[in-house]
Design a protein around this motif. Structure first.
Motif, PDB file in Angstrom:
ATOM      1  N   ALA A   3     -44.746 -13.128  42.781  1.00  0.00           N
ATOM      2  CA  ALA A   3     -44.944 -11.769  41.692  1.00  0.00           C
ATOM      3  C   ALA A   3     -44.200 -12.234  40.392  1.00  0.00           C
ATOM      4  O   ALA A   3     -44.855 -12.086  39.275  1.00  0.00           O
ATOM      5  N   LEU A   4     -42.896 -12.760  40.319  1.00  0.00           N
ATOM      6  CA  LEU A   4     -42.514 -13.187  39.238  1.00  0.00           C
ATOM      7  C   LEU A   4     -43.018 -13.983  38.276  1.00  0.00           C
ATOM      8  O   LEU A   4     -43.183 -13.954  37.141  1.00  0.00           O
ATOM      9  N   ARG A   5     -43.284 -14.975  38.988  1.00  0.00           N
ATOM     10  CA  ARG A   5     -44.096 -16.152  38.374  1.00  0.00           C
ATOM     11  C   ARG A   5     -45.573 -15.801  37.917  1.00  0.00           C
ATOM     12  O   ARG A   5     -45.710 -16.070  36.681  1.00  0.00           O
ATOM     13  N   ARG A   6     -46.230 -15.010  38.518  1.00  0.00           N
ATOM     14  CA  ARG A   6     -47.332 -14.495  37.914  1.00  0.00           C
ATOM     15  C   ARG A   6     -47.111 -13.651  36.594  1.00  0.00           C
ATOM     16  O   ARG A   6     -47.911 -13.609  35.710  1.00  0.00           O
ATOM     17  N   PHE A   7     -46.159 -12.608  36.710  1.00  0.00           N
ATOM     18  CA  PHE A   7     -45.756 -11.738  35.622  1.00  0.00           C
ATOM     19  C   PHE A   7     -45.142 -12.797  34.230  1.00  0.00           C
ATOM     20  O   PHE A   7     -45.655 -12.638  33.115  1.00  0.00           O
ATOM     21  N   GLU A   8     -44.593 -13.959  34.623  1.00  0.00           N
ATOM     22  CA  GLU A   8     -44.201 -14.856  33.360  1.00  0.00           C
ATOM     23  C   GLU A   8     -45.238 -15.571  32.882  1.00  0.00           C
ATOM     24  O   GLU A   8     -45.608 -15.642  31.587  1.00  0.00           O
ATOM     25  N   GLN A   9     -46.558 -15.840  33.697  1.00  0.00           N
ATOM     26  CA  GLN A   9     -47.370 -16.584  33.166  1.00  0.00           C
ATOM     27  C   GLN A   9     -48.290 -15.687  32.319  1.00  0.00           C
ATOM     28  O   GLN A   9     -48.787 -15.833  31.225  1.00  0.00           O
ATOM     29  N   PHE A  10     -48.335 -14.393  32.768  1.00  0.00           N
ATOM     30  CA  PHE A  10     -49.006 -13.186  31.877  1.00  0.00           C
ATOM     31  C   PHE A  10     -48.252 -13.105  30.473  1.00  0.00           C
ATOM     32  O   PHE A  10     -48.838 -13.208  29.496  1.00  0.00           O
ATOM     33  N   MET A  11     -46.834 -12.949  30.589  1.00  0.00           N
ATOM     34  CA  MET A  11     -46.187 -12.866  29.262  1.00  0.00           C
ATOM     35  C   MET A  11     -46.696 -14.371  28.344  1.00  0.00           C
ATOM     36  O   MET A  11     -46.701 -13.950  27.309  1.00  0.00           O
ATOM     37  N   GLU A  12     -46.602 -15.362  28.965  1.00  0.00           N
ATOM     38  CA  GLU A  12     -46.953 -16.599  28.162  1.00  0.00           C
ATOM     39  C   GLU A  12     -48.045 -16.446  27.610  1.00  0.00           C
ATOM     40  O   GLU A  12     -48.367 -17.033  26.338  1.00  0.00           O
ATOM     41  N   GLN A  13     -49.161 -15.696  28.031  1.00  0.00           N
ATOM     42  CA  GLN A  13     -50.460 -15.843  27.869  1.00  0.00           C
ATOM     43  C   GLN A  13     -50.573 -14.935  26.548  1.00  0.00           C
ATOM     44  O   GLN A  13     -51.413 -14.815  25.773  1.00  0.00           O
ATOM     45  N   MET A  14     -49.601 -13.872  26.223  1.00  0.00           N
ATOM     46  CA  MET A  14     -49.730 -13.047  25.298  1.00  0.00           C
ATOM     47  C   MET A  14     -49.074 -13.109  24.130  1.00  0.00           C
ATOM     48  O   MET A  14     -49.071 -12.656  22.973  1.00  0.00           O
ATOM     49  N   ARG A  21     -43.351 -11.261  18.208  1.00  0.00           N
ATOM     50  CA  ARG A  21     -42.164 -10.914  17.955  1.00  0.00           C
ATOM     51  C   ARG A  21     -41.237 -10.462  18.965  1.00  0.00           C
ATOM     52  O   ARG A  21     -40.190 -10.438  18.944  1.00  0.00           O
ATOM     53  N   ILE A  22     -41.838 -10.199  20.115  1.00  0.00           N
ATOM     54  CA  ILE A  22     -41.160  -9.870  21.346  1.00  0.00           C
ATOM     55  C   ILE A  22     -40.201 -10.790  21.920  1.00  0.00           C
ATOM     56  O   ILE A  22     -39.020 -10.931  22.219  1.00  0.00           O
ATOM     57  N   PHE A  23     -40.653 -12.211  21.751  1.00  0.00           N
ATOM     58  CA  PHE A  23     -39.957 -13.320  22.560  1.00  0.00           C
ATOM     59  C   PHE A  23     -38.889 -13.716  21.124  1.00  0.00           C
ATOM     60  O   PHE A  23     -38.501 -14.633  21.614  1.00  0.00           O
ATOM     61  N   ARG A  24     -38.917 -13.098  20.103  1.00  0.00           N
ATOM     62  CA  ARG A  24     -37.857 -13.213  19.059  1.00  0.00           C
ATOM     63  C   ARG A  24     -36.765 -12.153  19.297  1.00  0.00           C
ATOM     64  O   ARG A  24     -35.713 -12.161  18.668  1.00  0.00           O
ATOM     65  N   SER A  25     -37.126 -11.145  20.219  1.00  0.00           N
ATOM     66  CA  SER A  25     -36.142 -10.154  20.452  1.00  0.00           C
ATOM     67  C   SER A  25     -34.891 -10.616  21.273  1.00  0.00           C
ATOM     68  O   SER A  25     -35.192 -11.735  22.042  1.00  0.00           O
ATOM     69  N   SER A  26     -34.124  -9.903  21.274  1.00  0.00           N
ATOM     70  CA  SER A  26     -32.629 -10.336  22.103  1.00  0.00           C
ATOM     71  C   SER A  26     -33.195 -10.014  23.572  1.00  0.00           C
ATOM     72  O   SER A  26     -32.170 -10.359  24.393  1.00  0.00           O
ATOM     73  N   ILE A  27     -33.920  -9.170  23.896  1.00  0.00           N
ATOM     74  CA  ILE A  27     -34.394  -8.762  25.060  1.00  0.00           C
ATOM     75  C   ILE A  27     -35.807  -9.310  25.599  1.00  0.00           C
ATOM     76  O   ILE A  27     -36.745  -8.915  24.565  1.00  0.00           O
ATOM     77  N   GLN A  28     -35.694  -9.995  26.550  1.00  0.00           N
ATOM     78  CA  GLN A  28     -37.201 -10.617  26.933  1.00  0.00           C
ATOM     79  C   GLN A  28     -37.664  -9.713  28.085  1.00  0.00           C
ATOM     80  O   GLN A  28     -36.945  -9.160  28.850  1.00  0.00           O
ATOM     81  N   PRO A  29     -39.087  -9.736  28.052  1.00  0.00           N
ATOM     82  CA  PRO A  29     -39.608  -9.141  29.389  1.00  0.00           C
ATOM     83  C   PRO A  29     -39.361  -9.533  30.567  1.00  0.00           C
ATOM     84  O   PRO A  29     -39.277  -8.534  31.625  1.00  0.00           O
TER      85      PRO A  29
END
Length: 238
Positions: A3-14, A21-29
């Motif tokens: 489940a975690l890997r599927r979520f990571e892939q979703f975030m990569e696609q976003m 800008r989210i991925f430049r944030s100090s907190i990652q999804p």
């Protein structure tokens, strides 16, 4: 795929346009996803036939960190809810409702920090019945190795006693849930004091018995047979 890997892939696609800008944030999804996993693991409630986990999760961020998530907050909340549903299925946990995740701001939360509150809604009482208990808080209780052994199923099931005060009953707001009609919603309480575990009846309909004798309160010894309205458990203390 986990489940975690599927979520990571979703975030990569976003990672496009304003979402980057989210991925430049100090907190990652993914950090939020891992914190939600910890909240789920920390809030397991034992039942006779299943392990129940919360379905409502609230994520609190500092307003400055929250601002980075605001443009796509609803989409991320939906994906985190899907992630929790898949995670529960992977680990054979039961959710009583469809999972819901809410990301919100709280000025009391320090920058670059994540606070999570997990709740399990009791449909009968229509109110939240569980808040997140982190491992540090649980450690404040007594870890003695004591447990109840339930023999109502084909294979005996150990129900660990993890804190100094444990409520037992059919209601979902108990520490040990026994889904049996003979057991009252709030049936009994186990409390550790004077170096012993004391069992107290909470005004149950069918009574609490120790070794066949009805009790209002009794100190337990290793091997005692406890009957809650006819449902038997053996008390074991290491």
């Amino acid at each position: 795929m986990s489940a975690l890997r599927r979520f990571e892939q979703f975030m990569e696609q976003m990672v496009e346009g304003s979402v980057a800008r989210i991925f430049r944030s100090s907190i990652q999804p993914v950090e939020i996803a891992r914190r939600l996993e910890k909240a789920m693991e920390s809030n397991q409630t034992l039942s006779v036939k299943r392990v129940i986990v919360p379905s409502i999760y609230r994520v609190f961020l500092n307003p400055q960190d929250f601002a980075n998530f605001q443009p796509v907050r609803q989409q991320i909340e939906q994906e985190l809810a899907t992630y929790l549903s898949e995670l529960a299925a992977e680990r054979n946990f039961t959710m009583l409702d469809l999972p819901r995740v809410e990301i919100t701001e709280d000025p009391a939360v320090p920058r670059r920090s994540i606070q999570v509150v997990a709740e399990m809604r009791d449909a009968q009482a229509d109110r939240a019945t569980m808040t997140m208990m982190m491992p540090g808080e649980r450690a404040a209780g007594r870890s003695s190795g004591a447990f109840f052994l339930l023999r109502a199923t084909n294979e005996p099931q150990a129900l660990p006693i993890a804190t100094t005060t444990v409520t037992i009953g059919r209601g979902l707001d108990n520490d040990i849930i026994l889904e049996d009609t003979r057991v009252s919603r709030k049936h009994a309480q186990l409390r550790y004091r004077q170096r012993r575990f004391w069992l107290t009846d909470l005004g149950s309909t069918n009574g609490t018995f120790v070794n066949g004798e009805r009790i209002s309160e009794r100190a337990l010894r290793d091997g005692d047979v406890v009957s809650l309205g006819g449902l038997e458990l053996i008390f074991r203390e290491g």
